[in-house]
Design a protein around this motif. Structure first.
Motif, PDB file in Angstrom:
ATOM      1  N   LEU A 112       0.824  -1.206   0.000  1.00 45.24           N
ATOM      2  CA  LEU A 112       0.000   0.000   0.000  1.00 45.24           C
ATOM      3  C   LEU A 112       0.864   1.264   0.000  1.00 45.24           C
ATOM      4  O   LEU A 112       0.513   2.274  -0.637  1.00 45.24           O
ATOM      5  N   GLN A 113       1.980   1.223   0.709  1.00 43.91           N
ATOM      6  CA  GLN A 113       2.877   2.375   0.720  1.00 43.91           C
ATOM      7  C   GLN A 113       3.475   2.621  -0.663  1.00 43.91           C
ATOM      8  O   GLN A 113       3.580   3.766  -1.123  1.00 43.91           O
ATOM      9  N   TYR A 114       3.832   1.544  -1.359  1.00 45.78           N
ATOM     10  CA  TYR A 114       4.352   1.686  -2.720  1.00 45.78           C
ATOM     11  C   TYR A 114       3.289   2.280  -3.644  1.00 45.78           C
ATOM     12  O   TYR A 114       3.583   3.163  -4.468  1.00 45.78           O
ATOM     13  N   GLU A 115       2.042   1.802  -3.524  1.00 43.69           N
ATOM     14  CA  GLU A 115       0.973   2.334  -4.363  1.00 43.69           C
ATOM     15  C   GLU A 115       0.744   3.818  -4.084  1.00 43.69           C
ATOM     16  O   GLU A 115       0.485   4.606  -5.010  1.00 43.69           O
ATOM     17  N   ALA A 136      -5.153   6.311  -2.062  1.00 45.63           N
ATOM     18  CA  ALA A 136      -4.046   5.425  -1.699  1.00 45.63           C
ATOM     19  C   ALA A 136      -3.508   5.758  -0.310  1.00 45.63           C
ATOM     20  O   ALA A 136      -3.193   4.862   0.480  1.00 45.63           O
ATOM     21  N   LEU A 137      -3.402   7.060   0.005  1.00 44.90           N
ATOM     22  CA  LEU A 137      -2.937   7.459   1.336  1.00 44.90           C
ATOM     23  C   LEU A 137      -3.924   7.031   2.413  1.00 44.90           C
ATOM     24  O   LEU A 137      -3.528   6.588   3.506  1.00 44.90           O
ATOM     25  N   ALA A 171      -4.828   0.822   6.917  1.00 47.24           N
ATOM     26  CA  ALA A 171      -4.138  -0.449   7.132  1.00 47.24           C
ATOM     27  C   ALA A 171      -3.082  -0.329   8.225  1.00 47.24           C
ATOM     28  O   ALA A 171      -2.881  -1.249   9.025  1.00 47.24           O
ATOM     29  N   GLU A 172      -2.407   0.823   8.275  1.00 48.09           N
ATOM     30  CA  GLU A 172      -1.390   1.038   9.299  1.00 48.09           C
ATOM     31  C   GLU A 172      -2.015   1.033  10.687  1.00 48.09           C
ATOM     32  O   GLU A 172      -1.469   0.444  11.637  1.00 48.09           O
ATOM     33  N   HIS A 207      -3.216  -1.810  15.745  1.00 49.43           N
ATOM     34  CA  HIS A 207      -4.186  -2.322  16.705  1.00 49.43           C
ATOM     35  C   HIS A 207      -4.015  -3.826  16.916  1.00 49.43           C
ATOM     36  O   HIS A 207      -4.140  -4.326  18.040  1.00 49.43           O
ATOM     37  N   SER A 208      -3.724  -4.554  15.830  1.00 46.58           N
ATOM     38  CA  SER A 208      -3.585  -6.011  15.937  1.00 46.58           C
ATOM     39  C   SER A 208      -2.315  -6.413  16.653  1.00 46.58           C
ATOM     40  O   SER A 208      -2.205  -7.528  17.156  1.00 46.58           O
TER      41      SER A 208
END
Length: 535
Positions: A265-268, A297-298, A304-305, A310-311
């Motif tokens: 996701l960071q690459y995208e 994308a950000l 997701a971050e 949290h997980s």
């Protein structure tokens, strides 16, 4: 052309569409996808299935950790999608992941010769036309692939038709899916109507023949469980250490998958940023679209971050056992019966434990009172048990006539029912519904032959010169309540005898004649209170 195609397939050189995770270069050489996240996600699916032994549980595991799986869109590009059961099964059943080239996995079948369309039927591994191993780079070995197919077949829900055991279910029958008929060899089904029963109805469903046999499960299951405990008792199981290692490996795999997801996701997001910065600012239509794509994308990366953060909150650490506790765990074979009987294990857990050692159980009922059970253990060893089961009546028991004679002989000697029941149990006799002889069974046999230990009012008796109400009703063939009703309403005048406390009628022909006239309606009342009859 067809012959040439088949020859190339026979050599494993035919170019087929590759599944996700395998790519073909310009020289038609097949490699693993260079995307490490795809490789790791496929490895996670295979290892999770081998640990959980169910495709639906793999689906639940991926959804619980919010992990997608790689798929191809209609253009052949890789996209990440939410996992589905069909997609997971497609991965687990594809032999290309085991490095094998396979041609002819399906067959076109046309039920109606006039139909323009044929239905594709999936064939078993033995029916595949060509198979060449070690053609593709493998994610799993061929032995592991075969083990996965056996697990999937064993979990198939239609176990009655396909002769598989099915996944453990919450029902009361512990041998569900593992029990077979010793008469015809077909699988027994479970019936919970009127208690737990194993029923062989295959021939009835197919040919309308009578039911082969039905066996009470509540009587059979405890004996099979006891045999399981005896087989398990000498085994030492290092269960907890393996569970800790597997749990830690799972945590590491999930954490690694999340970090790969973040990296993608960071690459995208960075790619969207570079595309936006390179566009001409005056081209507002394109710039606006690229700016929206960058923002999306950000946002996805930020979400997701946060989910990963949290997980990864600190959870309770996995505690290593001391030497004393390790010794106790190794003796789980001795402790399992206690855990089993105290309700710590659910029905599916009990069934899963039984399946660890038992492959199948074959039941045959040669006599109504006995079931012969042959246990086929994992590895091929067998054990044979003779299990007593309940029957409908005493006549279904072998030796019932002999037991009845013993009861009459002993009761005639004044022996109590409890003592006779204990003696018969020691000699190997039993009651129809129990494994021992009950005093009530002895009492029933004794009363059947009118042997009474203590006489009381309910017993028939004879009084000289008189007829009791019971004797009178037998002579007249009428119901006792007919006389009681007329005594209560005053039609028949009589008082109870002071000694016997019974209604005593004169044992004379006039008594019967008077009752016959009363029944016919010729007379209105009868009087026996002073020893004579008045019309």
């Amino acid at each position: 052309m067809t012959a040439g195609l088949l020859n190339k397939a026979k050599r494993g050189e035919l170019v087929l569409t590759l599944p996700v995770g395998l790519v073909r270069d310009a020289l038609d050489r097949v490699h693993k996808d260079p995307n490490q996240e795809i490789q790791d996600r496929l490895d996670l699916i295979f290892t999770t299935f081998l640990r959980l032994r169910s495709a639906s549980k793999v689906l639940g595991f991926l959804n619980a950790h919010d992990l997608g799986i790689p798929r191809r869109d209609r253009f052949g590009d890789i996209i990440w999608k939410k996992p589905t059961g069909a997609a997971i099964l497609q991965i687990l059943k594809n032999p290309a992941y085991a490095g094998a080239f396979v041609y002819g996995r399906t067959r076109a079948v046309r039920k109606d010769p006039t139909s323009p369309r044929a239905r594709q039927v999936r064939l078993s591994v033995e029916e595949w036309k060509f198979r060449v191993n070690d053609v593709y780079p493998a994610y799993i070995s061929w032995e592991v692939f075969e083990r996965i197919q056996a697990m999937l077949l064993d979990n198939y829900a239609e176990y009655d038709r396909n002769k598989t055991r099915g996944v453990p279910r919450p029902g009361a029958a512990l041998l569900h899916g593992m029990v077979y008929c010793g008469e015809c060899g077909h699988k027994l089904v479970v019936q919970y109507k009127g208690g737990t029963r194993y029923l062989c109805n295959f021939l009835r469903q197919k040919y309308r023949a009578p039911v082969c046999q039905h066996i009470p499960g509540d009587a059979v299951d405890p004996s099979i469980v006891e045999a399981f405990f005896q087989a398990l008792s000498p085994i030492e199981l290092d269960v907890y250490s393996r569970a800790v290692a597997a749990k830690q490996e799972t945590i590491d795999q999930v954490s690694h998958a999340h970090h790969q997801h973040l990296e993608r996701l960071q690459y995208e997001a960075q790619l969207s940023e570079r595309q936006f910065l390179r566009v001409d600012p005056d081209n507002r239509l394109v710039a606006a679209a690229l700016e929206t794509r960058w923002n999306d994308a950000l946002t996805a990366f930020k979400r997701a971050e946060e989910a990963v953060a949290h997980s990864q909150e600190p959870s309770r650490p996995l505690i290593l056992l001391s030497q004393e506790l390790q010794t106790a765990f190794k003796a789980i074979g001795q402790h399992l019966p206690t855990l089993w009987r105290q309700g710590f294990l659910s029905k599916p857990q009990k069934k899963a434990l039984l399946r660890c050692l038992i492959d199948k159980v074959i039941l045959q009922r040669p006599t109504p009172e006995w079931v012969q059970a042959r246990i086929v253990w994992r590895g091929g060893e067998t054990s044979t048990l003779a299990i007593p089961v309940p029957v409908g009546s005493l006549k279904d028991l072998a030796g019932a006539d002999r037991m009845e004679r013993i009861v009459l002989e002993r009761s005639a000697q004044g022996i109590t029912d409890e003592v006779i029941a204990s003696e018969l149990t020691a000699q190997g006799y039993r009651s129809p519904m129990h494994l021992v002889v009950l005093p009530s069974t002895v009492r029933g046999l004794r009363l059947k032959h009118r042997q009474f230990l203590v006489r009381h009012q309910s017993h028939p008796r004879r009084v000289a010169g008189s007829l009791t109400l019971t004797q009178l009703t037998r002579e007249l063939d009428i119901a006792p309540h007919w006389i009681y009703d007329r005594i209560n309403n005053g039609t028949i005048h009589i008082t109870k005898d002071a000694t016997t406390h019974l209604y005593l009628f004169p044992d004379e022909p006039a008594t019967l004649d008077g009752f016959k006239l009363l029944i016919q309606g010729t007379v209105k009342t009868l009087n026996f209170s002073r020893g004579h009859q008045d019309a």
